[in-house]
Write a protein that holds these residues in place. Sequence first.
Motif, PDB file in Angstrom:
ATOM      1  N   GLY A   1       0.761  -1.234   0.000  1.00  0.00           N
ATOM      2  CA  GLY A   1       0.000   0.000   0.000  1.00  0.00           C
ATOM      3  C   GLY A   1       0.788   1.279   0.000  1.00  0.00           C
ATOM      4  N   GLU A   2       0.587   2.088   1.054  1.00  0.00           N
ATOM      5  CA  GLU A   2       1.204   3.400   1.142  1.00  0.00           C
ATOM      6  C   GLU A   2       2.726   3.308   1.241  1.00  0.00           C
ATOM      7  N   HIS A   3       3.230   2.199   1.816  1.00  0.00           N
ATOM      8  CA  HIS A   3       4.680   2.015   1.867  1.00  0.00           C
ATOM      9  C   HIS A   3       5.250   1.923   0.453  1.00  0.00           C
ATOM     10  N   ALA A   4       4.600   1.176  -0.408  1.00  0.00           N
ATOM     11  CA  ALA A   4       5.066   1.018  -1.780  1.00  0.00           C
ATOM     12  C   ALA A   4       4.976   2.335  -2.542  1.00  0.00           C
ATOM     13  N   GLU A   5       3.923   3.118  -2.270  1.00  0.00           N
ATOM     14  CA  GLU A   5       3.765   4.407  -2.946  1.00  0.00           C
ATOM     15  C   GLU A   5       4.887   5.365  -2.544  1.00  0.00           C
ATOM     16  N   MET A   6       5.227   5.360  -1.258  1.00  0.00           N
ATOM     17  CA  MET A   6       6.312   6.226  -0.800  1.00  0.00           C
ATOM     18  C   MET A   6       7.642   5.775  -1.397  1.00  0.00           C
ATOM     19  N   LEU A   7       7.871   4.483  -1.449  1.00  0.00           N
ATOM     20  CA  LEU A   7       9.107   3.961  -2.023  1.00  0.00           C
ATOM     21  C   LEU A   7       9.230   4.362  -3.487  1.00  0.00           C
TER      22      LEU A   7
ATOM     23  N   GLN B   1      -3.193  24.323 -14.792  1.00  0.00           N
ATOM     24  CA  GLN B   1      -3.057  24.434 -13.343  1.00  0.00           C
ATOM     25  C   GLN B   1      -2.883  23.049 -12.719  1.00  0.00           C
ATOM     26  N   LEU B   2      -2.285  23.027 -11.534  1.00  0.00           N
ATOM     27  CA  LEU B   2      -2.229  21.812 -10.749  1.00  0.00           C
ATOM     28  C   LEU B   2      -3.294  21.887  -9.658  1.00  0.00           C
ATOM     29  N   ARG B   3      -3.977  20.775  -9.427  1.00  0.00           N
ATOM     30  CA  ARG B   3      -4.953  20.698  -8.339  1.00  0.00           C
ATOM     31  C   ARG B   3      -4.294  19.953  -7.187  1.00  0.00           C
ATOM     32  N   LEU B   4      -3.901  20.680  -6.166  1.00  0.00           N
ATOM     33  CA  LEU B   4      -3.182  20.082  -5.047  1.00  0.00           C
ATOM     34  C   LEU B   4      -4.091  19.958  -3.829  1.00  0.00           C
ATOM     35  N   GLY B   5      -4.170  18.741  -3.301  1.00  0.00           N
ATOM     36  CA  GLY B   5      -4.859  18.527  -2.048  1.00  0.00           C
ATOM     37  C   GLY B   5      -3.936  18.818  -0.890  1.00  0.00           C
ATOM     38  N   PRO B   6      -4.425  18.699   0.342  1.00  0.00           N
ATOM     39  CA  PRO B   6      -3.568  18.913   1.507  1.00  0.00           C
ATOM     40  C   PRO B   6      -2.375  17.947   1.500  1.00  0.00           C
ATOM     41  N   ASP B   7      -1.222  18.451   1.860  1.00  0.00           N
ATOM     42  CA  ASP B   7      -0.008  17.651   1.977  1.00  0.00           C
ATOM     43  C   ASP B   7       0.275  16.864   0.701  1.00  0.00           C
ATOM     44  N   SER B   8       0.636  17.597  -0.336  1.00  0.00           N
ATOM     45  CA  SER B   8       0.967  17.003  -1.628  1.00  0.00           C
ATOM     46  C   SER B   8       2.107  17.791  -2.249  1.00  0.00           C
ATOM     47  N   VAL B   9       2.766  17.190  -3.249  1.00  0.00           N
ATOM     48  CA  VAL B   9       3.935  17.829  -3.824  1.00  0.00           C
ATOM     49  C   VAL B   9       4.123  17.361  -5.258  1.00  0.00           C
ATOM     50  N   VAL B  10       4.611  18.265  -6.098  1.00  0.00           N
ATOM     51  CA  VAL B  10       4.943  17.972  -7.489  1.00  0.00           C
ATOM     52  C   VAL B  10       6.351  18.502  -7.760  1.00  0.00           C
ATOM     53  N   VAL B  11       7.186  17.675  -8.392  1.00  0.00           N
ATOM     54  CA  VAL B  11       8.555  18.057  -8.760  1.00  0.00           C
ATOM     55  C   VAL B  11       8.683  17.946 -10.268  1.00  0.00           C
ATOM     56  N   VAL B  12       9.216  18.989 -10.904  1.00  0.00           N
ATOM     57  CA  VAL B  12       9.346  18.993 -12.359  1.00  0.00           C
ATOM     58  C   VAL B  12      10.751  19.422 -12.766  1.00  0.00           C
TER      59      VAL B  12
ATOM     60  N   ALA C   1       8.463  13.657 -10.247  1.00  0.00           N
ATOM     61  CA  ALA C   1       7.748  12.838  -9.271  1.00  0.00           C
ATOM     62  C   ALA C   1       6.609  13.651  -8.680  1.00  0.00           C
ATOM     63  N   ALA C   2       5.581  12.953  -8.196  1.00  0.00           N
ATOM     64  CA  ALA C   2       4.463  13.604  -7.531  1.00  0.00           C
ATOM     65  C   ALA C   2       3.932  12.682  -6.444  1.00  0.00           C
ATOM     66  N   PHE C   3       3.446  13.309  -5.364  1.00  0.00           N
ATOM     67  CA  PHE C   3       2.810  12.533  -4.293  1.00  0.00           C
ATOM     68  C   PHE C   3       1.616  13.330  -3.779  1.00  0.00           C
ATOM     69  N   PRO C   4       0.411  12.730  -3.842  1.00  0.00           N
ATOM     70  CA  PRO C   4       0.109  11.452  -4.495  1.00  0.00           C
ATOM     71  C   PRO C   4       0.304  11.553  -6.005  1.00  0.00           C
ATOM     72  N   ALA C   5       0.303  10.450  -6.680  1.00  0.00           N
ATOM     73  CA  ALA C   5       0.621  10.428  -8.108  1.00  0.00           C
ATOM     74  C   ALA C   5      -0.312  11.314  -8.913  1.00  0.00           C
ATOM     75  N   THR C   6      -1.553  11.452  -8.486  1.00  0.00           N
ATOM     76  CA  THR C   6      -2.531  12.248  -9.234  1.00  0.00           C
ATOM     77  C   THR C   6      -2.214  13.733  -9.194  1.00  0.00           C
ATOM     78  N   ALA C   7      -1.362  14.158  -8.238  1.00  0.00           N
ATOM     79  CA  ALA C   7      -1.031  15.575  -8.144  1.00  0.00           C
ATOM     80  C   ALA C   7      -0.225  16.047  -9.345  1.00  0.00           C
TER      81      ALA C   7
ATOM     82  N   TYR D   1      10.327   8.051  -3.603  1.00  0.00           N
ATOM     83  CA  TYR D   1      11.753   8.207  -3.304  1.00  0.00           C
ATOM     84  C   TYR D   1      12.605   7.735  -4.479  1.00  0.00           C
ATOM     85  N   ARG D   2      12.231   6.605  -5.064  1.00  0.00           N
ATOM     86  CA  ARG D   2      13.008   6.090  -6.191  1.00  0.00           C
ATOM     87  C   ARG D   2      13.031   7.091  -7.342  1.00  0.00           C
ATOM     88  N   ALA D   3      11.883   7.662  -7.657  1.00  0.00           N
ATOM     89  CA  ALA D   3      11.822   8.609  -8.768  1.00  0.00           C
ATOM     90  C   ALA D   3      12.751   9.796  -8.524  1.00  0.00           C
TER      91      ALA D   3
END
Length: 607
Positions: A500-506, A594-605, A581-587, A509-511
């Motif tokens: 689950g969320e562990h795999a998403e975080m990994l 525009q980017l639609r960002l929910g609470p506690d999210s990040v996008v790197v370009v 990379a983005a977390f969550p991926a949908t961000a 980080y990998r990206a």
Amino acid sequence: MSAQQVRLWAPDAEQVELVLGATGGERVAMAPSGSSGGGAGTASGDGWWSVTADVAAHGGRYAFAVDGGDPVPDPRSRHQPDGVHAASALVDTGAFPWTDQGWRGVPLERAAVYELHVGTFTEAGTFDAAAERLGHLVELGVSVVELMPVAAFPGRHGWGYDGVALYAVHDAYGGPQGLARFVDAAHAAGLAVWLDVVYNHLGPSGNYLRQTGPYFTDRHHTPWGEAVNLDGPGSDEVRAYLLDNARMWLEDYHLDGLRLDAVHALHDERAVHVLEELAALADDITGRTGVPRSLVAESDRNDPATVARRGPGGAGGLGLHGQWADDVHHALHVLLSGESQGYYGDFADPGAVPKVLGRTPFFHDGTLSTFRGRVHGRPVHLEVTEPWRFVASLQTHDQVGNRAVGDRLHHGIPAGRHAVGAALLLTAPWTPMLFMGEEWGASTPWQYFTDHEEEWLAQSIREGRQAEFAEHGWAGEVPDPQDTGTVTASTLRWAEVDEGEHAEMLAFYRALLHWRRDTPAQMRGTVGEVTRKPDGTGGEVLTVTRPGVALVARLGGEGEVAVPPPGGDHAARPAGVDLVAAFPATAGEPAAGQLRLGPDSVVVVRR
């Protein structure tokens, strides 16, 4: 193995005996040798004793008795198979079957560091078991494995900072051969290996150095008691003891670097500081072998002179290759957790994060430190001192393990906020360091544990930690360091990596680490522009823009907010942002520029 010369430095002794065998059945008188054999940094050989004996015939085990006293281990013992209080064992490091002849190393400017504790990295807690997980680290995208101290310490379990046999490899981890196998396997996988070494003190149990020579002095003091004797009478051989130790790790064990613990506690008033000698030693080995050897200091001084090179006539700095920059950790910790007690107080300043991410690794660079009650630090000029010389982190063994219950940063914040911290760290120009398990948001804490035989010492540690945390407002029960359950609780659970969320975080980080690995340092940028703005819902939007990379992050708030893609030049592109990379991926999916960002999210370009 035939008879060999055995030697001991004991300058104040009237007689010294070699004690043969594991149980000390036979004693052989030693004689003053009159020569140190050319040990590094020595000015004379006074105080050395020697004898030729067939130690191998006694199982390769030996000890020394000074002035008729009880046997003590060799200060330069390579192995203590029965513990730090028992006889030493011969080790032929030249017999290790190395296969890394083609290894060319990892320069510090290309490093992404992964700090691990051998005893809790895997359930088995050995070098061989850790080697089985090297594939995970290669896939993650780090380039350097930093081992916490492996010099022999009391008992089976411990952090390693109470080591007392600085030349011996902890037997419970696999001993000398185990370390050699691990380094060889890491090099085969393309990973460099650094080792955390402690030269500023020895642990309280099993420290027999005082019985052989003036290794300590009351001229200086440290938080652990008397300082190591680096500048008083007899200090030539004490310095040689440390220099030869560093040489052993870098040459005999093929290590690529050393992390030097708390160098501010190495009190040395000589014209040539011992750290400068260590740096020259590493540089010499680098020059002779062509494999980079990096020395990275943990220093509380916030002084760029630690990594500045010496010039003609001795002007300049100490010449180490890198240093930890804890101010980056502190600023990020306060930003993400909201904690501001103790030394975190100054880092609640809204300008702390923009400063340590935008201009300098030192928040205190000649500014008032209210925790210390004085001005602290010196400015860093990045046009002179390369940014990759500063090692920064989001979590470390210190910052996790020295909390009351060893809770990790991500245990107290949402996963998205953890991802924000990772993005801020891994896109910064400083050399990043991860603490084991951070990359998947490990559920396990990492607590303080020991395995002392002396009950008085164990009880003193229990009471001391309970009192320390009570002073800081912690009212709960602190885990018992002597309880093996504390070690078990601190051991990583590898079964959760793909969940689950562990795999998403990994994956996040990998990206980021793959982007960092594949992007030259000059393309990752140095100084950056950092802005913090309220998002209109009680949260804030943080934007970082550098040459080559940019990110936008949202901390807290409610619902979604629309923000422009970071970097300012992506909205007009038909293909949208060049996503790292983005977390969550949908961000990372822009809509209408525009980017639609929910609470506690990040996008790197990329930019």
